[in-house]
Design a protein around this motif. Structure first.
Motif, PDB file in Angstrom:
ATOM      1  N   ASN A  78       0.835  -1.169   0.059  1.00 17.52           N
ATOM      2  CA  ASN A  78       0.205   0.047   0.033  1.00 17.52           C
ATOM      3  C   ASN A  78       0.837   1.157   0.144  1.00 17.52           C
ATOM      4  N   LYS A  79       2.020   1.121   0.791  1.00 11.46           N
ATOM      5  CA  LYS A  79       3.015   2.190   0.670  1.00 11.46           C
ATOM      6  C   LYS A  79       3.420   2.369  -0.610  1.00 11.46           C
ATOM      7  N   VAL A  80       3.674   1.379  -1.295  1.00 12.92           N
ATOM      8  CA  VAL A  80       4.319   1.426  -2.772  1.00 12.92           C
ATOM      9  C   VAL A  80       3.345   1.999  -3.834  1.00 12.92           C
ATOM     10  N   VAL A  81       2.283   1.939  -3.376  1.00 12.65           N
ATOM     11  CA  VAL A  81       1.263   2.439  -4.426  1.00 12.65           C
ATOM     12  C   VAL A  81       1.125   3.810  -4.342  1.00 12.65           C
ATOM     13  N   LYS A  82       1.094   4.136  -3.093  1.00  7.16           N
ATOM     14  CA  LYS A  82       1.091   5.552  -2.510  1.00  7.16           C
ATOM     15  C   LYS A  82       2.230   6.392  -3.010  1.00  7.16           C
ATOM     16  N   VAL A  83       3.463   6.094  -3.050  1.00  2.00           N
ATOM     17  CA  VAL A  83       4.736   6.816  -3.151  1.00  2.00           C
ATOM     18  C   VAL A  83       4.772   6.605  -4.742  1.00  2.00           C
ATOM     19  N   GLU A  84       4.210   5.674  -5.567  1.00  2.00           N
ATOM     20  CA  GLU A  84       4.442   5.544  -6.896  1.00  2.00           C
ATOM     21  C   GLU A  84       3.526   6.403  -7.407  1.00  2.00           C
ATOM     22  N   ALA A  85       2.489   6.594  -7.131  1.00  2.00           N
ATOM     23  CA  ALA A  85       1.255   7.315  -7.531  1.00  2.00           C
ATOM     24  C   ALA A  85       1.668   8.913  -7.839  1.00  2.00           C
ATOM     25  N   TYR A  86       2.517   9.135  -6.980  1.00  2.00           N
ATOM     26  CA  TYR A  86       2.981  10.602  -6.924  1.00  2.00           C
ATOM     27  C   TYR A  86       4.271  10.757  -7.481  1.00  2.00           C
ATOM     28  N   SER A  87       5.101   9.715  -7.614  1.00  2.00           N
ATOM     29  CA  SER A  87       6.231   9.841  -8.331  1.00  2.00           C
ATOM     30  C   SER A  87       6.527  10.633  -9.472  1.00  2.00           C
ATOM     31  N   PRO A  88       7.487  11.589  -9.630  1.00  2.00           N
ATOM     32  CA  PRO A  88       7.612  12.572 -10.930  1.00  2.00           C
ATOM     33  C   PRO A  88       7.959  11.630 -12.058  1.00  2.00           C
ATOM     34  N   GLY A  89       7.129  11.895 -13.319  1.00  2.00           N
ATOM     35  CA  GLY A  89       7.697  11.134 -14.464  1.00  2.00           C
ATOM     36  C   GLY A  89       9.031  11.695 -14.933  1.00  2.00           C
ATOM     37  N   ASN A  90       9.765  12.847 -14.633  1.00  3.36           N
ATOM     38  CA  ASN A  90      10.834  13.409 -14.939  1.00  3.36           C
ATOM     39  C   ASN A  90      12.049  12.631 -14.037  1.00  3.36           C
ATOM     40  N   SER A  91      12.991  12.027 -14.852  1.00  4.04           N
ATOM     41  CA  SER A  91      13.797  11.412 -13.985  1.00  4.04           C
ATOM     42  C   SER A  91      15.171  12.282 -13.240  1.00  4.04           C
ATOM     43  N   GLU A  95      15.464  11.411  -8.064  1.00  2.00           N
ATOM     44  CA  GLU A  95      16.274  11.282  -6.745  1.00  2.00           C
ATOM     45  C   GLU A  95      16.072  12.168  -5.463  1.00  2.00           C
ATOM     46  N   SER A  96      15.560  13.316  -5.958  1.00  2.00           N
ATOM     47  CA  SER A  96      15.341  14.249  -4.810  1.00  2.00           C
ATOM     48  C   SER A  96      13.838  13.752  -4.177  1.00  2.00           C
ATOM     49  N   TYR A  97      12.857  13.133  -5.095  1.00  2.00           N
ATOM     50  CA  TYR A  97      11.672  12.918  -4.485  1.00  2.00           C
ATOM     51  C   TYR A  97      11.757  11.639  -3.633  1.00  2.00           C
ATOM     52  N   TYR A  98      12.442  10.521  -4.096  1.00  2.00           N
ATOM     53  CA  TYR A  98      12.913   9.486  -3.240  1.00  2.00           C
ATOM     54  C   TYR A  98      13.586   9.625  -2.067  1.00  2.00           C
ATOM     55  N   THR A  99      14.423  10.822  -1.989  1.00  2.00           N
ATOM     56  CA  THR A  99      15.502  11.168  -1.071  1.00  2.00           C
ATOM     57  C   THR A  99      14.379  11.686   0.251  1.00  2.00           C
ATOM     58  N   GLU A 100      13.465  12.410  -0.504  1.00  2.00           N
ATOM     59  CA  GLU A 100      12.570  13.164   0.598  1.00  2.00           C
ATOM     60  C   GLU A 100      11.511  12.001   1.278  1.00  2.00           C
ATOM     61  N   GLN A 101      11.174  10.901   0.544  1.00  2.00           N
ATOM     62  CA  GLN A 101      10.307  10.080   0.909  1.00  2.00           C
ATOM     63  C   GLN A 101      11.159   9.116   2.055  1.00  2.00           C
ATOM     64  N   LEU A 102      12.239   8.924   1.802  1.00  2.00           N
ATOM     65  CA  LEU A 102      13.147   8.310   2.887  1.00  2.00           C
ATOM     66  C   LEU A 102      13.422   9.231   4.090  1.00  2.00           C
ATOM     67  N   LYS A 103      13.198  10.477   3.938  1.00  2.00           N
ATOM     68  CA  LYS A 103      13.470  11.134   5.123  1.00  2.00           C
ATOM     69  C   LYS A 103      12.041  11.126   5.818  1.00  2.00           C
ATOM     70  N   ILE A 104      11.039  10.994   5.118  1.00  2.00           N
ATOM     71  CA  ILE A 104       9.679  11.007   5.856  1.00  2.00           C
ATOM     72  C   ILE A 104       9.605   9.693   6.485  1.00  2.00           C
ATOM     73  N   LEU A 105       9.953   8.736   5.784  1.00  2.00           N
ATOM     74  CA  LEU A 105      10.048   7.341   6.422  1.00  2.00           C
ATOM     75  C   LEU A 105      10.737   7.188   7.655  1.00  2.00           C
ATOM     76  N   LYS A 106      11.853   7.772   7.687  1.00  2.00           N
ATOM     77  CA  LYS A 106      12.635   7.458   8.952  1.00  2.00           C
ATOM     78  C   LYS A 106      11.977   8.282  10.083  1.00  2.00           C
ATOM     79  N   LYS A 107      11.678   9.499   9.713  1.00  2.00           N
ATOM     80  CA  LYS A 107      10.819  10.468  10.655  1.00  2.00           C
ATOM     81  C   LYS A 107       9.755   9.832  11.467  1.00  2.00           C
TER      82      LYS A 107
END
Length: 280
Positions: A78-91, A95-107
């Motif tokens: 369910n987390k994968v669905v949420k994070v991929e639904a908002y992932s940017p199409g621009n490569s 990197e900055s998007y997934y880095t931010e997701q890691l920060k949120i997860l760790k917090k």
């Protein structure tokens, strides 16, 4: 009931393998598994509500290992669905998007998971309080519980089975996000199979490498066993430029796998023997 539980976990792993071999994108794979796991969890609930448990140990095993494995994977996908639904199409932005997701997860991890006494109990593999944590009706309100507990089915949750599921979901999702930065594109290699830049990459799963590291250590194949497991893992991390995280916990989880526990080592043996036979 133990065999029935093993069959359930095996069916989940089989479904994951089948989905991974499909041509679906990450979000479609995750959606498929959310649907499959939700149905599996509902079937388990109906089974438990109608038949109950054969013994105290059966109840503990279910809420300690079986239900959290199913629910944890459901939460992960369910987390994968949420994070991929908002992932940017621009490569360039990925990197900055997934880095931010890691920060949120760790917090979230530090606030809602790692700060509890139960977390320490679970991570260290203790079992002395299992009858309290993994049996129905033993919740201690003086410890303070998350508000969600007042809305769950008390006949199908001990509260702490949800906590275990949270930890399992975190571990999987953390690895998922890290792998976003370590993808290796497949190439057509010659027999030399040497990268032009001289670097090596581990292209199998991290659990596979951890299996190999533990096997080498336990077999005393490295420095006659005088080198610690952490030191060996650091060497492999440096060689393959990969972060293995908490290898002790990962190995602990492998001990409770359904079916073949040392899968990678058995796969190595099989592939090598196949190659030997073909080379005759």
């Amino acid at each position: 009931m133990k065999q029935a539980y093993k069959n359930i976990l095996l069916s989940i792993e089989k479904e994951e393998i089948n989905v991974s071999r499909s041509n679906k994108c990450a979000i479609d794979e995750a959606l498929h598994m959310v649907s499959f796991l939700d149905k599996t969890l509902s079937e388990l609930k109906s089974q438990i509500n109608s038949k109950g448990f054969e013994s105290t140990m059966d109840e503990i095993v279910f809420f300690k290992r079986v239900k959290p494995e199913v629910l944890g994977r459901l939460m992960y996908y369910n987390k994968v669905v949420k994070v991929e639904a908002y992932s940017p199409g621009n490569s360039d932005l990925s990197e900055s998007y997934y880095t931010e997701q890691l920060k949120i997860l760790k917090k979230d991890y530090k606030k809602n998971i790692a700060s509890s006494d139960f977390y320490s109990y679970y991570r260290t593999g203790r079992s002395d309080k299992d009858e309290f944590y993994y049996r129905l009706g033993n919740i201690n309100y003086y410890d303070g519980v998350d508000s969600f507990f007042f809305e769950v089915d008390r006949d199908f949750s001990t509260y702490y089975d949800y906590k275990v599921a949270q930890i399992k979901a975190y571990d999987r999702f953390h690895s998922y996000l890290l792998n976003k930065f370590n993808r290796v594109e497949p190439k057509n290699n010659d027999d030399d199979d040497v990268n032009s830049d001289g670097k090596f990459s581990w292209t199998d799963s991290k659990n596979a490498l951890i299996e190999l590291i533990y096997a080498l250590h336990i077999s005393r194949s490295v420095s006659n066993g005088r080198v610690g497991i952490k030191k060996i893992s650091q060497v492999f991390e440096d060689i393959f430029e990969v972060s293995l995280g908490d290898i002790h916990h990962a190995f602990y989880q492998m001990k409770f796998r359904a079916g073949q526990r040392a899968r990678y080592l058995h796969s190595l043996k099989y592939n090598l023997e196949q190659y030997m036979d073909n080379d005759i």
